[in-house]
Design an enzyme around this catalytic site. Sequence first.
Site, PDB file in Angstrom:
ATOM      1  N   GLU A  96     -10.379 -14.242  -2.710  1.00  0.00           N
ATOM      2  CA  GLU A  96      -9.820 -12.932  -3.056  1.00  0.00           C
ATOM      3  C   GLU A  96      -9.047 -12.381  -1.864  1.00  0.00           C
ATOM      4  OE1 GLU A  96      -8.916 -10.684  -4.923  1.00  0.00           O
ATOM      5  OE2 GLU A  96     -10.393  -9.920  -6.316  1.00  0.00           O
ATOM      6  N   ASP A  97      -8.025 -11.580  -2.145  1.00  0.00           N
ATOM      7  CA  ASP A  97      -7.302 -10.943  -1.047  1.00  0.00           C
ATOM      8  C   ASP A  97      -8.131  -9.824  -0.428  1.00  0.00           C
ATOM      9  OD1 ASP A  97      -7.113  -9.342  -3.308  1.00  0.00           O
ATOM     10  OD2 ASP A  97      -4.960  -8.970  -3.152  1.00  0.00           O
ATOM     11  N   ASP A 100     -12.289  -4.076  -2.825  1.00  0.00           N
ATOM     12  CA  ASP A 100     -12.164  -2.623  -2.674  1.00  0.00           C
ATOM     13  C   ASP A 100     -13.366  -1.976  -3.385  1.00  0.00           C
ATOM     14  OD1 ASP A 100     -10.907  -0.176  -2.131  1.00  0.00           O
ATOM     15  OD2 ASP A 100      -9.675  -0.249  -3.910  1.00  0.00           O
ATOM     16  N   PHE A 149      -4.640   1.896   2.159  1.00  0.00           N
ATOM     17  CA  PHE A 149      -3.947   0.961   1.277  1.00  0.00           C
ATOM     18  C   PHE A 149      -3.050   0.062   2.113  1.00  0.00           C
ATOM     19  CE2 PHE A 149      -0.900  -0.659  -1.722  1.00  0.00           C
ATOM     20  CZ  PHE A 149      -1.710  -0.982  -2.797  1.00  0.00           C
ATOM     21  N   ARG A 162       4.792  -8.581  -0.062  1.00  0.00           N
ATOM     22  CA  ARG A 162       3.888  -9.739  -0.018  1.00  0.00           C
ATOM     23  C   ARG A 162       4.309 -10.734   1.056  1.00  0.00           C
ATOM     24  NH1 ARG A 162       0.607  -9.613  -4.663  1.00  0.00           N
ATOM     25  NH2 ARG A 162       1.595  -8.871  -6.560  1.00  0.00           N
TER      26      ARG A 162
HETATM   27  P1  5GP Z   1     -11.305  -3.808  -6.657  1.00  0.00           P
HETATM   28  O1  5GP Z   1     -11.552  -4.278  -8.059  1.00  0.00           O
HETATM   29  O2  5GP Z   1     -12.235  -4.403  -5.649  1.00  0.00           O
HETATM   30  O3  5GP Z   1     -11.269  -2.306  -6.580  1.00  0.00           O
HETATM   31  O4  5GP Z   1      -9.839  -4.194  -6.294  1.00  0.00           O
HETATM   32  C1  5GP Z   1      -9.430  -5.467  -6.239  1.00  0.00           C
HETATM   33  C2  5GP Z   1      -7.923  -5.619  -6.207  1.00  0.00           C
HETATM   34  O5  5GP Z   1      -7.219  -4.387  -5.995  1.00  0.00           O
HETATM   35  C3  5GP Z   1      -7.558  -6.493  -5.044  1.00  0.00           C
HETATM   36  O6  5GP Z   1      -7.685  -7.849  -5.390  1.00  0.00           O
HETATM   37  C4  5GP Z   1      -6.137  -6.059  -4.784  1.00  0.00           C
HETATM   38  O7  5GP Z   1      -5.253  -6.771  -5.599  1.00  0.00           O
HETATM   39  C5  5GP Z   1      -6.122  -4.583  -5.143  1.00  0.00           C
HETATM   40  N1  5GP Z   1      -6.268  -3.764  -3.929  1.00  0.00           N
HETATM   41  C6  5GP Z   1      -7.356  -3.093  -3.501  1.00  0.00           C
HETATM   42  N2  5GP Z   1      -7.124  -2.461  -2.338  1.00  0.00           N
HETATM   43  C7  5GP Z   1      -5.845  -2.764  -2.014  1.00  0.00           C
HETATM   44  C8  5GP Z   1      -5.020  -2.446  -0.880  1.00  0.00           C
HETATM   45  O8  5GP Z   1      -5.388  -1.761   0.071  1.00  0.00           O
HETATM   46  N3  5GP Z   1      -3.759  -2.966  -0.908  1.00  0.00           N
HETATM   47  C9  5GP Z   1      -3.290  -3.735  -1.931  1.00  0.00           C
HETATM   48  N4  5GP Z   1      -2.037  -4.182  -1.824  1.00  0.00           N
HETATM   49  N5  5GP Z   1      -4.041  -4.073  -2.986  1.00  0.00           N
HETATM   50  C10 5GP Z   1      -5.316  -3.587  -3.025  1.00  0.00           C
END
Ligand code: 5GP
Length: 173
Positions: A96-97, A100, A149, A162
């Site tokens: 995963e990137d 959050d 973010f 990206r």
């Molecule tokens: P979660 O489900 O954990 O809230 O979010 C997962 C996805 O939200 C990540 O895989 C990513 O694609 C996006 N995301 C969450 N925080 C960020 C951030 O700070 N920057 C970006 N570009 N994407 C984020």
Amino acid sequence: MSRVTQFLGQAEIGERVKAVACAIRADAGPDVPVHLVGVLKGAFIFMADLMREIGGPVSCDFIAVSTYAGTVSTGQVQILKDLDRSIEGRYVVVVEDIVDTGLTLSYLQDVFRTRSPGSLKTACLLSKPSRRRVDVPVEYVGFTIDDRFVVGYGLDFDEQYRNLPFIGVVGED
Ligand code: 5GP
């Protein structure tokens, strides 16, 4: 496009990617085929670098999920493209990137668990623990960051940024 202020540089990222790759191989054992499952699109650059740092047998597949519109989490997860191959019995590492709220990863782990992998672990480049809404296990974390973010190194804001080789914040000095 707005200016991006760097806060994690290329060299720093490279070192952490190597360390995560070493830990993955050490935990798997030298000859175990590691199957990386990248979560598109944000993880594709991390995944490419990570894969080249893991020695021994490594294969990969990708899953695409719907994610944020802009900077706001919808909390809704939808599979846009599923895996090409079965993960049954495999030593799987989800890549995963960023974790959050944890909602996306938690959903994916539940889906993958139903497919009977031999082992299921997760590697994320970035983690924002202060934003977590579900307790989700992540065995390998590149960097723990504050609630900001971020973009770059695969991460986008409305499909931009990206391609940046570093990780940064849009429009901050
Ligand atoms: P979660 O489900 O954990 O809230 O979010 C997962 C996805 O939200 C990540 O895989 C990513 O694609 C996006 N995301 C969450 N925080 C960020 C951030 O700070 N920057 C970006 N570009 N994407 C984020």
